[in-house]
Scaffold this active site. Structure first.
Site, PDB file in Angstrom:
ATOM      1  N   HIS A  49       0.842  -1.195   0.000  1.00 20.71           N
ATOM      2  CA  HIS A  49       0.000   0.000   0.000  1.00 20.71           C
ATOM      3  C   HIS A  49       0.881   1.251   0.000  1.00 20.71           C
ATOM      4  O   HIS A  49       2.081   1.187   0.227  1.00 20.71           O
ATOM      5  CB  HIS A  49      -0.904   0.015   1.230  1.00 20.71           C
ATOM      6  CG  HIS A  49      -1.826  -1.165   1.308  1.00 20.71           C
ATOM      7  ND1 HIS A  49      -2.889  -1.339   0.456  1.00 20.71           N
ATOM      8  CD2 HIS A  49      -1.844  -2.234   2.136  1.00 20.71           C
ATOM      9  CE1 HIS A  49      -3.529  -2.451   0.758  1.00 20.71           C
ATOM     10  NE2 HIS A  49      -2.901  -3.028   1.766  1.00 20.71           N
ATOM     11  N   GLU A 152      -5.121 -13.146   5.790  1.00 20.10           N
ATOM     12  CA  GLU A 152      -6.023 -11.994   5.890  1.00 20.10           C
ATOM     13  C   GLU A 152      -7.361 -12.254   5.209  1.00 20.10           C
ATOM     14  O   GLU A 152      -7.979 -11.346   4.654  1.00 20.10           O
ATOM     15  CB  GLU A 152      -5.343 -10.743   5.336  1.00 20.10           C
ATOM     16  CG  GLU A 152      -4.621 -10.907   4.024  1.00 20.10           C
ATOM     17  CD  GLU A 152      -3.766  -9.697   3.679  1.00 20.10           C
ATOM     18  OE1 GLU A 152      -4.005  -8.608   4.211  1.00 20.10           O
ATOM     19  OE2 GLU A 152      -2.833  -9.862   2.869  1.00 20.10           O
ATOM     20  N   ASP A 178      -8.501  -6.967   6.954  1.00 15.37           N
ATOM     21  CA  ASP A 178      -8.847  -7.667   5.708  1.00 15.37           C
ATOM     22  C   ASP A 178      -9.574  -8.974   5.984  1.00 15.37           C
ATOM     23  O   ASP A 178     -10.458  -9.379   5.231  1.00 15.37           O
ATOM     24  CB  ASP A 178      -7.592  -7.914   4.873  1.00 15.37           C
ATOM     25  CG  ASP A 178      -7.101  -6.662   4.170  1.00 15.37           C
ATOM     26  OD1 ASP A 178      -7.949  -5.887   3.699  1.00 15.37           O
ATOM     27  OD2 ASP A 178      -5.883  -6.453   4.109  1.00 15.37           O
TER      28      ASP A 178
END
Length: 252
Positions: A49, A152, A178
């Protein structure tokens, strides 16, 4: 690759001590220098990210040279080129997101290991001292490279037995947000039933002699996670900790 730092981290885990670290999302290598100065066991540079580029990642690696702080890089996806490049520039290991099956995890490991265990090519970059030390790096990588899958999703949790049975699995990290999203609770850290589900998966991992990691939301949560059996503990992310400090200042 800092073999001594990796050995120290593994020794602590083997003795059931916690290893504490920081999730790095901002580009300044000063953040990793501060983590080293504070004596953190590890940092994870987030290349999945955010906005960090390869130059930023290398600078974080350089900031921890000759320290006992392990520097791992979280990649964006299981990709041979990405994994090879991260290791070539000198990361101590890789954190692999969204692992849901043994097949996916085996693929990631194969990209990170030299033949015959994998298919990683040898590059004349930082990891091999610009091509001057191929043999030593190959030996060190075979013995010390740290690869960590992140669970996740509900699917990942459901398949945890086959994932941790894969040779080379030492530590499994969890992504509660997540995991919650995959369970139908997007936007929540641990939606209804998710905390219990993660705890159950964690118990299987610990029972198999492996270690578990997770990010804590607070000091109390950090202590709670340790009591649960998590040993690779993130004190938070750099930007989040800074934001929390600033908000606390103005609220006091």
């Amino acid at each position: 690759m800092k073999t001594i730092a990796l050995q120290l981290m593994r020794k602590k885990l083997a003795e059931q001590h916690a290893v504490y670290g920081l999730w790095v999302t901002l580009e300044s290598p000063g953040i990793t220098e501060i983590a080293v100065h504070c004596g953190l066991d590890w940092v994870i540079v987030d290349a999945e990210h955010g906005h960090m580029d390869w130059h930023n990642i290398v600078e974080h690696l350089r900031a921890a040279v000759r320290s006992n702080t392990v520097v791992l890089v979280r990649i964006s996806n299981v990709d041979e080129g990405i994994i090879k490049r991260v290791l070539d520039i000198g990361a101590d290991g890789i954190v692999v997101p969204h692992i849901e099956s043994a097949a996916g995890w085996k693929k990631a490991l194969s990209y990170a290991r030299y033949p015959p265990a994998g298919i990683r090519g040898i590059g004349a970059e930082r990891a091999t001292k610009w091509g001057s030390d191929f043999s030593q790096h190959v030996k060190d990588a075979d013995e010390h490279l740290l690869m960590i899958p992140i669970i996740e999703s509900v699917a990942g949790g459901d398949n945890i037995d086959e994932i941790i049975a894969v040779k080379g699995t030492e530590i499994v990290f969890f992504g509660p947000a997540d995991y919650s999203a995959s369970a139908g609770y997007a936007g929540e850290w641990e939606g209804k039933g998710v905390a219990e589900a993660i705890d159950g998966v964690k118990n299987k991992i610990v029972a198999a002699g492996k270690h578990c990691g997770v990010m804590a939301k607070s000091k109390d949560d950090l202590n709670h996670r340790y009591r649960q059996g998590f040993r690779m503990l993130s004190i938070g992310a750099d930007a989040g900790l800074l934001l929390k400090t600033i908000k606390t200042f103005f609220q006091s």
